[in-house]
Design a protein around this motif. Structure first.
Motif, PDB file in Angstrom:
ATOM      1  N   SER A   1       0.829  -1.200   0.000  1.00 46.10           N
ATOM      2  CA  SER A   1       0.000   0.000   0.000  1.00 46.10           C
ATOM      3  C   SER A   1       0.864   1.251   0.000  1.00 46.10           C
ATOM      4  N   TRP A   2       0.282   2.319  -0.541  1.00 45.28           N
ATOM      5  CA  TRP A   2       0.934   3.622  -0.584  1.00 45.28           C
ATOM      6  C   TRP A   2      -0.113   4.706  -0.309  1.00 45.28           C
ATOM      7  N   PRO A   3       0.243   5.737   0.463  1.00 44.08           N
ATOM      8  CA  PRO A   3      -0.651   6.893   0.530  1.00 44.08           C
ATOM      9  C   PRO A   3      -0.842   7.445  -0.873  1.00 44.08           C
TER      10      PRO A   3
ATOM     11  N   ALA B   1      -3.614   9.780   5.367  1.00 41.87           N
ATOM     12  CA  ALA B   1      -3.422   8.333   5.253  1.00 41.87           C
ATOM     13  C   ALA B   1      -2.676   7.770   6.460  1.00 41.87           C
ATOM     14  N   ALA B   2      -1.783   8.567   7.031  1.00 39.73           N
ATOM     15  CA  ALA B   2      -1.043   8.112   8.211  1.00 39.73           C
ATOM     16  C   ALA B   2      -1.964   7.978   9.419  1.00 39.73           C
ATOM     17  N   GLN B   3      -3.004   8.802   9.458  1.00 38.16           N
ATOM     18  CA  GLN B   3      -3.953   8.752  10.568  1.00 38.16           C
ATOM     19  C   GLN B   3      -4.940   7.608  10.430  1.00 38.16           C
ATOM     20  N   LEU B   4      -5.267   7.246   9.189  1.00 36.62           N
ATOM     21  CA  LEU B   4      -6.263   6.216   8.914  1.00 36.62           C
ATOM     22  C   LEU B   4      -5.611   5.123   8.084  1.00 36.62           C
ATOM     23  N   ALA B   5      -5.309   4.012   8.702  1.00 35.44           N
ATOM     24  CA  ALA B   5      -4.610   2.930   8.012  1.00 35.44           C
ATOM     25  C   ALA B   5      -5.557   1.751   7.825  1.00 35.44           C
ATOM     26  N   PRO B   6      -6.293   1.691   6.687  1.00 35.19           N
ATOM     27  CA  PRO B   6      -7.213   0.568   6.458  1.00 35.19           C
ATOM     28  C   PRO B   6      -6.461  -0.723   6.207  1.00 35.19           C
ATOM     29  N   PRO B   7      -7.101  -1.868   6.502  1.00 34.28           N
ATOM     30  CA  PRO B   7      -6.459  -3.166   6.265  1.00 34.28           C
ATOM     31  C   PRO B   7      -6.359  -3.468   4.778  1.00 34.28           C
ATOM     32  N   PRO B   8      -5.518  -4.436   4.409  1.00 29.40           N
ATOM     33  CA  PRO B   8      -5.317  -4.743   2.986  1.00 29.40           C
ATOM     34  C   PRO B   8      -6.551  -5.356   2.348  1.00 29.40           C
ATOM     35  N   PRO B   9      -6.591  -5.364   1.002  1.00 26.53           N
ATOM     36  CA  PRO B   9      -7.724  -5.955   0.297  1.00 26.53           C
ATOM     37  C   PRO B   9      -7.849  -7.442   0.570  1.00 26.53           C
ATOM     38  N   PHE B  10      -9.078  -7.926   0.405  1.00 29.79           N
ATOM     39  CA  PHE B  10      -9.375  -9.345   0.585  1.00 29.79           C
ATOM     40  C   PHE B  10      -8.952 -10.126  -0.658  1.00 29.79           C
ATOM     41  N   ARG B  11      -8.390 -11.299  -0.431  1.00 28.60           N
ATOM     42  CA  ARG B  11      -8.077 -12.209  -1.530  1.00 28.60           C
ATOM     43  C   ARG B  11      -8.836 -13.500  -1.311  1.00 28.60           C
ATOM     44  N   GLU B  12      -9.748 -13.841  -2.208  1.00 29.86           N
ATOM     45  CA  GLU B  12     -10.578 -15.039  -2.047  1.00 29.86           C
ATOM     46  C   GLU B  12      -9.680 -16.262  -1.897  1.00 29.86           C
ATOM     47  N   GLY B  13      -9.944 -17.033  -0.852  1.00 31.33           N
ATOM     48  CA  GLY B  13      -9.168 -18.247  -0.596  1.00 31.33           C
ATOM     49  C   GLY B  13      -7.966 -18.019   0.284  1.00 31.33           C
ATOM     50  N   ARG B  14      -7.742 -16.724   0.690  1.00 32.19           N
ATOM     51  CA  ARG B  14      -6.570 -16.465   1.516  1.00 32.19           C
ATOM     52  C   ARG B  14      -6.789 -16.928   2.935  1.00 32.19           C
TER      53      ARG B  14
END
Length: 319
Positions: A235-237, A306-319
């Motif tokens: 991820s990148w801001p 973006a530094a204040q709000l760090a969302p989790p990574p995208p979902f990968r089906e089957g992960r």
């Protein structure tokens, strides 16, 4: 958490639990309230907590000219529901045959036979069956006769108004108020697309951008936004521009994101973008220097947000 697209051979671990049925577009706080009760009832009956949703939205088949762009794609929806504690999502392929079932047929064939539900949880505005003939009152009669429990959960509110997918869609698509929308959602608003070649003008002024096309969900209103770009788990801001480039005489709207600190070649790759806040309108600058000064400010603001709000990574089906 399992995603199932066919229920003729539904896994045993997804049968005999608590079920809620709906579109769940965006997965907002009202949906979260439903899921909280769903999990309680699933525990009571000793079975799974199951969301039954439709892919695509029934309106796309019935009245395609009136169907708004969705807020989420199926895998994203499943990810958000999994974070709320759902055990499985049935993303049932919407068909004319399904939409032609009467309320009685839908309940008997889907809820009883396929899902073997022992409990149901719905909102007060739930409708089911052909021409939306069934409501929660009728559902209460069906569930009682079948020996199931039915919980009708009150809608969640924000500033005295009901939280709904249509309200969130208006905030994002018409007003560009992604922060207000995010306060009603269970995660920042996210879209996806494919990185394509643009005019390359951003790189010439020191701010290369990733241009996204093939976006299959709602596009926020024209403006400059702070966000986060995702490529896989990286991820990148991001400072994101949606709209034309009037400074260079361009009138065609596009989405381009400057990924802060990214030095990778992303052309032809899928990317996902979270929208955290709106920074400003798109406007014309008299000189390139004025433009670069403003873009520098936008990037600094985006990095801070973006530094204040760090969302989790995208979902990968089957992960």
């Amino acid at each position: 958490m399992l995603i199932v697209r066919q229920i003729d051979d539904l896994p045993a671990e997804l049968r005999g639990g608590a079920v809620t049925i709906g579109n769940f577009d965006g997965v907002h706080r009202g949906h979260a309230r439903l899921v909280e009760r769903l999990r309680m009832r699933a525990q009571d009956v000793g079975g799974p907590a199951i969301v039954f949703t439709f892919d695509p939205h029934p309106v796309r088949l019935l009245r395609p000219e009136q169907c708004p762009p969705p807020l989420t794609w199926t895998e994203r929806k499943a990810e958000l529901l999994a974070r709320l504690g759902v055990d499985g999502v049935v993303a049932y392929p919407t068909s004319r045959a399904l939409l032609g079932l009467s309320a009685r047929q839908f309940f008997d064939q889907i809820v009883v036979e396929k899902l073997a539900a022992k409990a149901m949880v719905e909102g007060p505005n739930f409708y089911f069956g052909r021409s939306r003939e069934g409501n929660v009152s009728l559902l209460g009669e069906f569930t009682a006769a079948a020996g199931m429990t039915l919980d009708v959960v009150a809608s969640a509110e924000e500033q005295g108004q009901m939280i709904s997918s249509s309200r969130i869609r208006n905030l994002i698509g018409d007003q560009g108020d992604v922060a207000a929308a995010g306060a009603m959602l269970t995660a920042p608003y996210r879209l996806r697309g494919i990185v394509t070649h643009g005019a390359g003008r951003g790189a010439t002024i020191g701010f290369p951008t990733a241009n996204l096309e093939g976006i299959d969900t709602l596009l926020p209103a024209h403006g400059v936004y702070a966000g986060v770009g995702w490529r896989g788990d990286k991820s990148w801001p991001a400072a994101i521009n949606i709209g034309p480039n009037p400074t260079f005489g361009e009138s065609t709207a596009k989405l381009e994101a400057h990924l802060i600190g990214c030095n990778e070649s992303l052309y032809g790759q899928p990317m996902e973008l979270d929208f955290l806040d709106r920074l400003r309108d798109v406007r014309r600058f008299d000189t390139t220097v004025e433009l670069t000064d403003q873009v520098s400010q936008d990037i600094a603001s985006a990095q801070r947000i973006a530094a204040q709000l760090a969302p989790p990574p995208p979902f990968r089906e089957g992960r």
